[in-house]
Design a protein around this motif. Sequence first.
Motif, PDB file in Angstrom:
ATOM      1  N   THR A  53       0.838  -1.207   0.000  1.00  0.00           N
ATOM      2  CA  THR A  53       0.000   0.000   0.000  1.00  0.00           C
ATOM      3  C   THR A  53       0.864   1.243   0.000  1.00  0.00           C
ATOM      4  O   THR A  53       1.808   1.362   0.790  1.00  0.00           O
ATOM      5  CB  THR A  53      -0.921  -0.001   1.239  1.00  0.00           C
ATOM      6  N   TYR A  54       0.513   2.171  -0.876  1.00  0.00           N
ATOM      7  CA  TYR A  54       1.184   3.465  -0.944  1.00  0.00           C
ATOM      8  C   TYR A  54       0.205   4.550  -0.505  1.00  0.00           C
ATOM      9  O   TYR A  54      -0.912   4.638  -1.030  1.00  0.00           O
ATOM     10  CB  TYR A  54       1.671   3.757  -2.365  1.00  0.00           C
ATOM     11  N   ILE A  55       0.615   5.382   0.439  1.00  0.00           N
ATOM     12  CA  ILE A  55      -0.192   6.497   0.939  1.00  0.00           C
ATOM     13  C   ILE A  55       0.465   7.794   0.493  1.00  0.00           C
ATOM     14  O   ILE A  55       1.610   8.072   0.838  1.00  0.00           O
ATOM     15  CB  ILE A  55      -0.299   6.482   2.479  1.00  0.00           C
ATOM     16  N   GLY A  56      -0.264   8.621  -0.274  1.00  0.00           N
ATOM     17  CA  GLY A  56       0.299   9.863  -0.781  1.00  0.00           C
ATOM     18  C   GLY A  56       0.538  10.901   0.301  1.00  0.00           C
ATOM     19  O   GLY A  56      -0.032  10.851   1.403  1.00  0.00           O
ATOM     20  N   ALA A  57       1.373  11.858   0.002  1.00  0.00           N
ATOM     21  CA  ALA A  57       1.757  12.894   0.965  1.00  0.00           C
ATOM     22  C   ALA A  57       0.549  13.669   1.455  1.00  0.00           C
ATOM     23  O   ALA A  57      -0.393  13.946   0.709  1.00  0.00           O
ATOM     24  CB  ALA A  57       2.762  13.847   0.320  1.00  0.00           C
ATOM     25  N   GLY A  58       0.589  14.023   2.731  1.00  0.00           N
ATOM     26  CA  GLY A  58      -0.408  14.919   3.294  1.00  0.00           C
ATOM     27  C   GLY A  58      -1.753  14.302   3.601  1.00  0.00           C
ATOM     28  O   GLY A  58      -2.692  15.024   3.951  1.00  0.00           O
ATOM     29  N   CYS A  59      -1.892  12.997   3.492  1.00  0.00           N
ATOM     30  CA  CYS A  59      -3.168  12.365   3.837  1.00  0.00           C
ATOM     31  C   CYS A  59      -3.392  12.411   5.351  1.00  0.00           C
ATOM     32  O   CYS A  59      -2.444  12.353   6.139  1.00  0.00           O
ATOM     33  CB  CYS A  59      -3.204  10.913   3.362  1.00  0.00           C
ATOM     34  N   GLN A  60      -4.664  12.497   5.745  1.00  0.00           N
ATOM     35  CA  GLN A  60      -5.073  12.421   7.143  1.00  0.00           C
ATOM     36  C   GLN A  60      -5.935  11.178   7.308  1.00  0.00           C
ATOM     37  O   GLN A  60      -6.951  11.029   6.619  1.00  0.00           O
ATOM     38  CB  GLN A  60      -5.864  13.655   7.552  1.00  0.00           C
ATOM     39  N   ARG A  80       0.578 -11.109  -4.880  1.00  0.00           N
ATOM     40  CA  ARG A  80       0.879  -9.738  -4.461  1.00  0.00           C
ATOM     41  C   ARG A  80       0.126  -8.756  -5.352  1.00  0.00           C
ATOM     42  O   ARG A  80       0.288  -8.748  -6.576  1.00  0.00           O
ATOM     43  CB  ARG A  80       2.371  -9.461  -4.540  1.00  0.00           C
ATOM     44  N   THR A  81      -0.699  -7.935  -4.742  1.00  0.00           N
ATOM     45  CA  THR A  81      -1.439  -6.891  -5.438  1.00  0.00           C
ATOM     46  C   THR A  81      -1.312  -5.607  -4.633  1.00  0.00           C
ATOM     47  O   THR A  81      -0.801  -5.607  -3.516  1.00  0.00           O
ATOM     48  CB  THR A  81      -2.924  -7.275  -5.614  1.00  0.00           C
ATOM     49  N   THR A  82      -1.797  -4.495  -5.187  1.00  0.00           N
ATOM     50  CA  THR A  82      -1.443  -3.207  -4.603  1.00  0.00           C
ATOM     51  C   THR A  82      -2.654  -2.309  -4.375  1.00  0.00           C
ATOM     52  O   THR A  82      -3.725  -2.484  -4.967  1.00  0.00           O
ATOM     53  CB  THR A  82      -0.453  -2.456  -5.500  1.00  0.00           C
ATOM     54  N   LEU A  83      -2.426  -1.309  -3.526  1.00  0.00           N
ATOM     55  CA  LEU A  83      -3.336  -0.185  -3.313  1.00  0.00           C
ATOM     56  C   LEU A  83      -2.510   1.088  -3.364  1.00  0.00           C
ATOM     57  O   LEU A  83      -1.475   1.187  -2.693  1.00  0.00           O
ATOM     58  CB  LEU A  83      -4.033  -0.289  -1.951  1.00  0.00           C
ATOM     59  N   SER A  84      -2.961   2.056  -4.156  1.00  0.00           N
ATOM     60  CA  SER A  84      -2.276   3.344  -4.231  1.00  0.00           C
ATOM     61  C   SER A  84      -3.274   4.452  -3.944  1.00  0.00           C
ATOM     62  O   SER A  84      -4.343   4.515  -4.570  1.00  0.00           O
ATOM     63  CB  SER A  84      -1.657   3.534  -5.628  1.00  0.00           C
ATOM     64  N   ILE A  85      -2.941   5.330  -2.999  1.00  0.00           N
ATOM     65  CA  ILE A  85      -3.799   6.437  -2.588  1.00  0.00           C
ATOM     66  C   ILE A  85      -3.058   7.734  -2.862  1.00  0.00           C
ATOM     67  O   ILE A  85      -1.899   7.902  -2.462  1.00  0.00           O
ATOM     68  CB  ILE A  85      -4.154   6.333  -1.098  1.00  0.00           C
ATOM     69  N   GLY A  86      -3.710   8.669  -3.536  1.00  0.00           N
ATOM     70  CA  GLY A  86      -3.081   9.933  -3.891  1.00  0.00           C
ATOM     71  C   GLY A  86      -2.883  10.861  -2.705  1.00  0.00           C
ATOM     72  O   GLY A  86      -3.207  10.538  -1.555  1.00  0.00           O
ATOM     73  N   ALA A  87      -2.379  12.041  -2.989  1.00  0.00           N
ATOM     74  CA  ALA A  87      -2.021  13.007  -1.950  1.00  0.00           C
ATOM     75  C   ALA A  87      -3.248  13.692  -1.374  1.00  0.00           C
ATOM     76  O   ALA A  87      -4.290  13.834  -2.025  1.00  0.00           O
ATOM     77  CB  ALA A  87      -1.068  14.048  -2.525  1.00  0.00           C
ATOM     78  N   THR A 109      -6.704   1.854  -7.237  1.00  0.00           N
ATOM     79  CA  THR A 109      -6.080   3.172  -7.353  1.00  0.00           C
ATOM     80  C   THR A 109      -7.073   4.249  -6.947  1.00  0.00           C
ATOM     81  O   THR A 109      -8.201   4.284  -7.453  1.00  0.00           O
ATOM     82  CB  THR A 109      -5.616   3.436  -8.793  1.00  0.00           C
ATOM     83  N   ILE A 110      -6.654   5.132  -6.047  1.00  0.00           N
ATOM     84  CA  ILE A 110      -7.492   6.216  -5.549  1.00  0.00           C
ATOM     85  C   ILE A 110      -6.732   7.521  -5.746  1.00  0.00           C
ATOM     86  O   ILE A 110      -5.549   7.619  -5.393  1.00  0.00           O
ATOM     87  CB  ILE A 110      -7.853   5.987  -4.074  1.00  0.00           C
ATOM     88  N   GLY A 111      -7.396   8.521  -6.305  1.00  0.00           N
ATOM     89  CA  GLY A 111      -6.739   9.777  -6.644  1.00  0.00           C
ATOM     90  C   GLY A 111      -6.487  10.676  -5.455  1.00  0.00           C
ATOM     91  O   GLY A 111      -6.647  10.282  -4.285  1.00  0.00           O
ATOM     92  N   SER A 112      -6.134  11.893  -5.750  1.00  0.00           N
ATOM     93  CA  SER A 112      -5.775  12.876  -4.729  1.00  0.00           C
ATOM     94  C   SER A 112      -6.988  13.687  -4.284  1.00  0.00           C
ATOM     95  O   SER A 112      -8.011  13.746  -4.973  1.00  0.00           O
ATOM     96  CB  SER A 112      -4.710  13.823  -5.284  1.00  0.00           C
ATOM     97  N   ASN A 113      -6.853  14.313  -3.119  1.00  0.00           N
ATOM     98  CA  ASN A 113      -7.832  15.270  -2.589  1.00  0.00           C
ATOM     99  C   ASN A 113      -9.213  14.657  -2.372  1.00  0.00           C
ATOM    100  O   ASN A 113     -10.225  15.349  -2.419  1.00  0.00           O
ATOM    101  CB  ASN A 113      -7.957  16.488  -3.521  1.00  0.00           C
ATOM    102  N   GLY A 114      -9.257  13.360  -2.130  1.00  0.00           N
ATOM    103  CA  GLY A 114     -10.536  12.715  -1.835  1.00  0.00           C
ATOM    104  C   GLY A 114     -10.952  12.926  -0.396  1.00  0.00           C
ATOM    105  O   GLY A 114     -10.125  13.151   0.493  1.00  0.00           O
TER     106      GLY A 114
END
Length: 275
Positions: A53-60, A80-87, A109-114
Amino acid sequence: MTAETFVHPAAVVEAGAQLGAGVHIGPFCHIGAESVVGDSVRMASHVTITGATYIGAGCQIFQNAVLGGAPQSVRHKGGRTTLSIGASCIIREGVTFNVGTDSSTGATTIGSNGFFMAQSHVAHDCVVGDNVTMANGAVLGGHCEVGDFVTFGGLSAVHQFVRIGHHAFIGGLSGVERDVIPYGMVTGDRAKLRGLNVIGIKRSGYSRADLLALRSAYRMLFASGRALADAIPLVAEKYPDSAAIADMLSFLQVSGKRHFTMPAAQDRGGGDDEA
């Protein structure tokens, strides 16, 4: 870790996890070995980050969120599979996002500013755009595609493989089993198209001329009595220079796994919204 990163003594960060600068991890969080946490991410207590899992910068991320859990799919064989979350996403209490499946794309995949409110859920292999809002208890089935600036009302549920076009609005308690056009507004159990998301269109800075053109195109597509296949070229001919209408027509010309959400018979005039 850098000196700026804080990890509460009661948290567990497994060997191999990568933490950016300025990360704050509260008590009783658990960060898995394959997790990558971007700069300035803040986690309250009892957050679980697992899987690749990748967590983008500035997430709360708030209490009891579980990000990167195994997909809820009987076809997944444990690869092995993945999750990516934007900033800069806000992920509230009890939110769950699953990694992809090894029988499909392998990635969620999840974008930014959600803004993902309490108990909302994004299932395996979904692709979610930027600036998406999911209210409390809203859920996406697997393999859904969600465009930018989509809003989901509380306790709405979207069937697997459904496409939601950008700037659409999904009303609270709606069950969405078919694709929703860009700018569309749907509500109801087995949701029906109720018109355009006029408020969302205005908030996104579209001009009055754009809105009037979209309303006219909507009526030609859904209130003229013509089949969609016959109405699409007429709309394209009438509005050759409208990027917004081109987006809507492009969406309608793609054949997904689901049919399109259509208006209820009594709503074929495009709803009660006024430009």
